[in-house]
Motif scaffolding. Structure first.
Motif, mmCIF file in Angstrom:
data_model
loop_
_atom_site.group_PDB
_atom_site.id
_atom_site.type_symbol
_atom_site.label_atom_id
_atom_site.label_comp_id
_atom_site.label_asym_id
_atom_site.label_seq_id
_atom_site.Cartn_x
_atom_site.Cartn_y
_atom_site.Cartn_z
ATOM 1 N N UNK A 146 -53.718 57.279 34.132
ATOM 2 C CA UNK A 146 -54.858 58.307 33.766
ATOM 3 C C UNK A 146 -55.380 59.045 34.766
ATOM 4 N N UNK A 147 -55.143 58.812 36.152
ATOM 5 C CA UNK A 147 -55.567 59.922 36.642
ATOM 6 C C UNK A 147 -54.788 61.309 36.577
ATOM 7 N N UNK A 148 -53.341 61.219 36.080
ATOM 8 C CA UNK A 148 -52.501 62.268 35.872
ATOM 9 C C UNK A 148 -52.390 62.691 34.294
ATOM 10 N N UNK A 149 -52.311 61.514 33.556
ATOM 11 C CA UNK A 149 -51.929 61.706 32.399
ATOM 12 C C UNK A 149 -53.283 61.837 31.464
ATOM 13 N N UNK A 150 -53.216 63.125 30.729
ATOM 14 C CA UNK A 150 -54.487 63.385 29.867
ATOM 15 C C UNK A 150 -53.949 64.101 28.418
ATOM 16 N N UNK A 151 -53.089 63.447 27.976
ATOM 17 C CA UNK A 151 -52.544 63.758 26.623
ATOM 18 C C UNK A 151 -52.661 62.586 25.574
ATOM 19 N N UNK A 152 -52.597 62.856 24.494
ATOM 20 C CA UNK A 152 -52.539 62.017 23.024
ATOM 21 C C UNK A 152 -51.062 61.123 23.283
ATOM 22 N N UNK A 153 -51.408 59.897 22.842
ATOM 23 C CA UNK A 153 -50.333 58.946 22.862
ATOM 24 C C UNK A 153 -50.410 57.959 21.822
ATOM 25 N N UNK A 154 -49.427 57.613 21.032
ATOM 26 C CA UNK A 154 -49.633 56.703 19.834
ATOM 27 C C UNK A 154 -48.681 55.673 20.376
ATOM 28 N N UNK A 155 -49.273 54.268 20.510
ATOM 29 C CA UNK A 155 -48.299 53.145 20.817
ATOM 30 C C UNK A 155 -48.007 52.550 19.191
ATOM 31 N N UNK A 156 -46.946 51.998 19.133
ATOM 32 C CA UNK A 156 -46.469 51.327 17.806
ATOM 33 C C UNK A 156 -47.009 49.767 17.827
ATOM 34 N N UNK A 177 -55.120 65.544 42.923
ATOM 35 C CA UNK A 177 -55.558 64.029 42.377
ATOM 36 C C UNK A 177 -56.605 64.237 41.866
ATOM 37 N N UNK A 178 -57.747 65.047 42.295
ATOM 38 C CA UNK A 178 -58.927 64.979 41.766
ATOM 39 C C UNK A 178 -59.205 65.300 40.094
ATOM 40 N N UNK A 179 -59.565 64.158 39.368
ATOM 41 C CA UNK A 179 -59.815 64.008 37.900
ATOM 42 C C UNK A 179 -60.744 65.232 37.520
ATOM 43 N N UNK A 180 -61.588 65.425 38.220
ATOM 44 C CA UNK A 180 -62.723 66.412 37.917
ATOM 45 C C UNK A 180 -62.445 67.797 38.373
ATOM 46 N N UNK A 181 -61.312 68.180 39.014
ATOM 47 C CA UNK A 181 -61.216 69.516 39.317
ATOM 48 C C UNK A 181 -62.247 69.912 40.355
ATOM 49 N N UNK A 182 -62.971 69.052 41.193
ATOM 50 C CA UNK A 182 -64.021 69.423 42.150
ATOM 51 C C UNK A 182 -63.633 70.124 43.335
ATOM 52 N N UNK A 183 -62.367 69.899 43.731
ATOM 53 C CA UNK A 183 -61.842 70.539 45.109
ATOM 54 C C UNK A 183 -61.075 71.715 44.951
ATOM 55 N N UNK A 184 -61.490 73.147 45.290
ATOM 56 C CA UNK A 184 -60.995 74.271 45.309
ATOM 57 C C UNK A 184 -59.661 74.106 46.109
ATOM 58 N N UNK A 185 -58.662 74.827 45.497
ATOM 59 C CA UNK A 185 -57.197 74.917 46.076
ATOM 60 C C UNK A 185 -57.223 75.890 47.479
ATOM 61 N N UNK A 186 -58.318 76.795 47.249
ATOM 62 C CA UNK A 186 -58.144 77.680 48.490
ATOM 63 C C UNK A 186 -59.092 77.153 49.455
ATOM 64 N N UNK A 187 -59.696 76.276 49.230
ATOM 65 C CA UNK A 187 -60.651 75.675 50.384
ATOM 66 C C UNK A 187 -60.867 73.963 50.008
ATOM 67 N N UNK A 188 -59.881 73.321 50.351
ATOM 68 C CA UNK A 188 -59.808 71.760 50.275
ATOM 69 C C UNK A 188 -60.868 70.976 51.176
ATOM 70 N N UNK A 235 -68.079 66.225 41.051
ATOM 71 C CA UNK A 235 -67.442 65.001 41.719
ATOM 72 C C UNK A 235 -68.018 63.847 41.224
ATOM 73 N N UNK A 236 -67.315 62.923 40.692
ATOM 74 C CA UNK A 236 -67.578 61.684 40.433
ATOM 75 C C UNK A 236 -67.825 60.559 41.247
ATOM 76 N N UNK A 237 -67.436 61.084 42.516
ATOM 77 C CA UNK A 237 -67.358 59.893 43.563
ATOM 78 C C UNK A 237 -66.547 58.750 43.340
ATOM 79 N N UNK A 238 -65.167 59.189 42.848
ATOM 80 C CA UNK A 238 -64.124 58.149 42.482
ATOM 81 C C UNK A 238 -63.340 57.777 43.535
ATOM 82 N N UNK A 239 -63.400 58.591 44.566
ATOM 83 C CA UNK A 239 -62.621 58.050 45.776
ATOM 84 C C UNK A 239 -61.216 58.430 45.860
ATOM 85 N N UNK A 240 -60.635 59.025 44.896
ATOM 86 C CA UNK A 240 -59.240 59.252 44.611
ATOM 87 C C UNK A 240 -58.782 60.394 45.726
#
Length: 252
Positions: free
Chosen positions: A35-45, A190-201, A209-214
């Motif tokens: 779930x760090x990367x997966x953010x879609x709907x999914x139905x389990x049987x 990897x940041x799930x909150x999109x708190x790190x800009x790609x032009x200035x990492x 930032x949620x302080x998740x440590x990722x």
């Protein structure tokens, strides 16, 4: 048995380790839902099995992890609920996880709270989960398999309170040593909150930032870390208060 899916939100990869350990006890081939990367709907049987692991953030499951897990639904699908914490406090996190899974159509057959090396205060629970933890986790997994084969559901009461404790935002600063940063952008991805800009990492939006440590965990140069007066003041007191070993707890 049917497909077994390991579902986890594991910024420091310790919750992933615990969930994978449980899932590997099943003879079936495991599927991973990170779930760090997966953010879609999914139905389990109805014949699927999921092992769901969440870290504990100040007594709750992380807000972003909860939002992403909410998109997963079941059809009376068997589920094992696990919260993983750094030897401090579980508070309402396990109850919250079990409640959410039940609301989303899962039949929770067992639950657990396990201990791993603390992701923020590195002097707490060093080396956990250790051999003793792994042995207990494997025993729990085998009991879960027996319950699924027998068609049993969760019987134990889960500790915690409703309403759950309020979310807390830690005041700690996540900083980057720019002399070490090589602009690999792993932290950005990897940041799930999109708190790190790609032009200035080397920067981080501390309001997001949620302080998740990722970002700290994934950095190949060890350039990122918690710093600041609040963190340095809290660290010794927290590590002293949580030095006594806690044991994993299992609910069947």
């Amino acid at each position: 048995m049917s497909n077994v899916t390991a579902v986890f939100f594991s910024p420091s990869e310790t919750t992933k380790k615990v969930v994978s350990q449980i899932a590997n006890n099943f003879n079936d081939e495991n599927v991973v839902c990170d779930l760090l990367y997966f953010n879609d709907e999914k139905k389990f049987e109805s014949d699927d099995i999921i092992v769901v692991g969440m870290p504990v953030f100040a007594g709750r499951i992380p807000k972003t992890a909860r939002d992403r897990l909410s998109k997963l639904t079941g059809d009376n699908t068997k589920a094992i609920a696990v919260v993983n914490y750094g030897n401090a406090h579980v508070t309402d996190a396990l109850l919250e996880l079990v409640d959410l899974l039940k609301e989303n159509g899962f039949d929770v057959i067992a639950a657990a709270s396990t201990i791993s090396h603390h992701s923020i205060f590195d002097g707490v629970a060093i080396g956990r989960p250790d051999e003793s933890d792994i042995e207990k986790i494997n025993e729990f997994a085998q009991k879960c398999i027996e319950k699924i084969e027998n068609g049993d559901s969760l019987e134990s009461d889960i500790p915690g309170n409703r309403p759950y404790v309020d979310y807390k935002q830690l005041p700690f600063v996540v900083s980057c040593d720019e002399s070490k940063c090589v602009f690999c952008l792993e932290c950005v991805g990897v940041c799930p909150e999109k708190a790190i800009p790609d032009d200035d990492p080397a920067d981080v939006d501390l309001d997001l930032c949620s302080r998740c440590t990722s970002c700290i965990n994934i950095c190949p140069e060890n350039a990122r870390a918690f710093t600041g007066e609040a963190f340095e003041a809290k660290k010794p007191a927290f590590e002293s208060a949580n030095a006594e070993r806690k044991e994993p707890e299992f609910y069947l």
